[in-house]
Design a protein around this motif. Sequence first.
Motif, PDB file in Angstrom:
ATOM      1  N   SER A 140      87.805 124.825 -41.685  1.00 55.21           N
ATOM      2  CA  SER A 140      86.485 124.637 -41.094  1.00 55.21           C
ATOM      3  C   SER A 140      85.631 125.896 -41.139  1.00 55.21           C
ATOM      4  O   SER A 140      84.413 125.818 -41.093  1.00 55.21           O
ATOM      5  CB  SER A 140      86.626 124.176 -39.634  1.00 55.21           C
ATOM      6  OG  SER A 140      87.280 125.180 -38.871  1.00 55.21           O
ATOM      7  N   HIS A 155      89.477 118.485 -45.431  1.00 53.43           N
ATOM      8  CA  HIS A 155      89.139 119.478 -44.412  1.00 53.43           C
ATOM      9  C   HIS A 155      90.316 119.560 -43.446  1.00 53.43           C
ATOM     10  O   HIS A 155      90.681 118.554 -42.824  1.00 53.43           O
ATOM     11  CB  HIS A 155      87.875 119.060 -43.664  1.00 53.43           C
ATOM     12  CG  HIS A 155      86.672 118.954 -44.544  1.00 53.43           C
ATOM     13  ND1 HIS A 155      85.849 120.018 -44.814  1.00 53.43           N
ATOM     14  CD2 HIS A 155      86.158 117.887 -45.217  1.00 53.43           C
ATOM     15  CE1 HIS A 155      84.881 119.637 -45.617  1.00 53.43           C
ATOM     16  NE2 HIS A 155      85.033 118.349 -45.877  1.00 53.43           N
ATOM     17  N   GLN A 224      92.434 115.783 -34.623  1.00 55.06           N
ATOM     18  CA  GLN A 224      91.400 116.699 -35.105  1.00 55.06           C
ATOM     19  C   GLN A 224      91.197 116.574 -36.605  1.00 55.06           C
ATOM     20  O   GLN A 224      90.064 116.569 -37.099  1.00 55.06           O
ATOM     21  CB  GLN A 224      91.773 118.138 -34.739  1.00 55.06           C
ATOM     22  CG  GLN A 224      91.695 118.431 -33.254  1.00 55.06           C
ATOM     23  CD  GLN A 224      92.169 119.822 -32.898  1.00 55.06           C
ATOM     24  OE1 GLN A 224      92.650 120.567 -33.760  1.00 55.06           O
ATOM     25  NE2 GLN A 224      92.050 120.189 -31.631  1.00 55.06           N
ATOM     26  N   ASN A 225      92.296 116.453 -37.349  1.00 55.00           N
ATOM     27  CA  ASN A 225      92.180 116.366 -38.797  1.00 55.00           C
ATOM     28  C   ASN A 225      91.662 115.001 -39.257  1.00 55.00           C
ATOM     29  O   ASN A 225      90.977 114.912 -40.279  1.00 55.00           O
ATOM     30  CB  ASN A 225      93.520 116.700 -39.453  1.00 55.00           C
ATOM     31  CG  ASN A 225      93.855 118.176 -39.331  1.00 55.00           C
ATOM     32  OD1 ASN A 225      92.981 119.034 -39.441  1.00 55.00           O
ATOM     33  ND2 ASN A 225      95.107 118.480 -39.081  1.00 55.00           N
ATOM     34  N   ALA A 228      87.922 115.369 -38.741  1.00 55.92           N
ATOM     35  CA  ALA A 228      87.323 116.253 -39.735  1.00 55.92           C
ATOM     36  C   ALA A 228      87.152 115.578 -41.082  1.00 55.92           C
ATOM     37  O   ALA A 228      86.274 115.955 -41.869  1.00 55.92           O
ATOM     38  CB  ALA A 228      88.175 117.509 -39.886  1.00 55.92           C
ATOM     39  N   ASN A 229      87.988 114.572 -41.349  1.00 52.03           N
ATOM     40  CA  ASN A 229      87.950 113.916 -42.651  1.00 52.03           C
ATOM     41  C   ASN A 229      87.415 112.488 -42.590  1.00 52.03           C
ATOM     42  O   ASN A 229      87.515 111.740 -43.564  1.00 52.03           O
ATOM     43  CB  ASN A 229      89.349 113.936 -43.272  1.00 52.03           C
ATOM     44  CG  ASN A 229      89.767 115.334 -43.666  1.00 52.03           C
ATOM     45  OD1 ASN A 229      89.355 115.856 -44.690  1.00 52.03           O
ATOM     46  ND2 ASN A 229      90.588 115.958 -42.831  1.00 52.03           N
TER      47      ASN A 229
END
Length: 330
Positions: A140, A155, A224-225, A228-229
């Motif tokens: 990030s 990401h 979180q991942n 992010a994607n």
Amino acid sequence: MKWMKFKIKTITDAEDIIISALYDIGLEGAQIEDNIPLTALEKEQMFVDILPEGPEDDGIAYLSFFVEEAEDGSLKVGDVSTDRETVEAQIEEQLTDLRSFMDIGEGTITVAETEDIDWINNWKQYFHQFYIDDLLVIPSWEEVREEDKDKKILHIDPGTAFGTGMHETTQLCIRQMKKYLTPETELLDVGTGSGILAILALMYGARHAVGTDLDPCAVEAVAQNMEANGIPDDSFQMMIGNIITDKEVQDKVGYGRYDIVMANILADVLVPLTPVITQQLKKGGIYITSGIIDTKEETVRQAVEAAGMEILEVTYQGEWVSVTARKKEA
């Protein structure tokens, strides 16, 4: 918060005994700086796969101990409040005793004050965007270059507990997974960690994924991942528990429902996992294993065949191995 840093220049052969001696006077949590290359086993056991290249080993080591400094300048060593001069004298006394029966190199001490050590973020200097074939992996804190904006991009922020895809074992898994994915794929990722493999499977077109892990921290890392994607919540289900020994986890994961099962885990875990995982696979389903150091290849091959699966392919990268197999139709 202020810290007093006591740094000792020594030799690598003396690291352990100096750490042990200073532990006895209340100094804990040594930071070790040396150029000893990681062994294959150490690489296999690491949680975070950020492994920057370093210089050749010169036998020199630096051991740093950090002691919290109060506002009045006193130092807290264990349960005792003391001062810099006393701590330095205690270290020197221990080093003098050690010198009487072994080589500790220079054994010099330097003392410095430091503020707000950022233990969590210091590792970021080693992790930069990189490619896995046609895939760009980027954290990030870095920008996507203009020329990369039309590429497939993952990401991911590994944090302090899980991998990034940089390690050979993960890359082996990704390449094998891409060979067998279809738009109908139901995928199970055992030991999902950061969720990188399952998230990539969904990005490459899988219909749905389930991930299991022993570490509760994986739940937040995966969430979180996913965010992010741009992975929808209903396409990836996360479960915590030991699928090898916990019948409740096995039931929750489900039987005979997965087209692909991936397990990027230590070889010693793959051996007991493999006969269990055959129950989760559909007939004809694909089992992709990685995390196997080359000396353990035959052990895993035998476990896969003993579970009644047909080995389709064995692939290699560096000293690491991936075994891909199929559950027999009958």
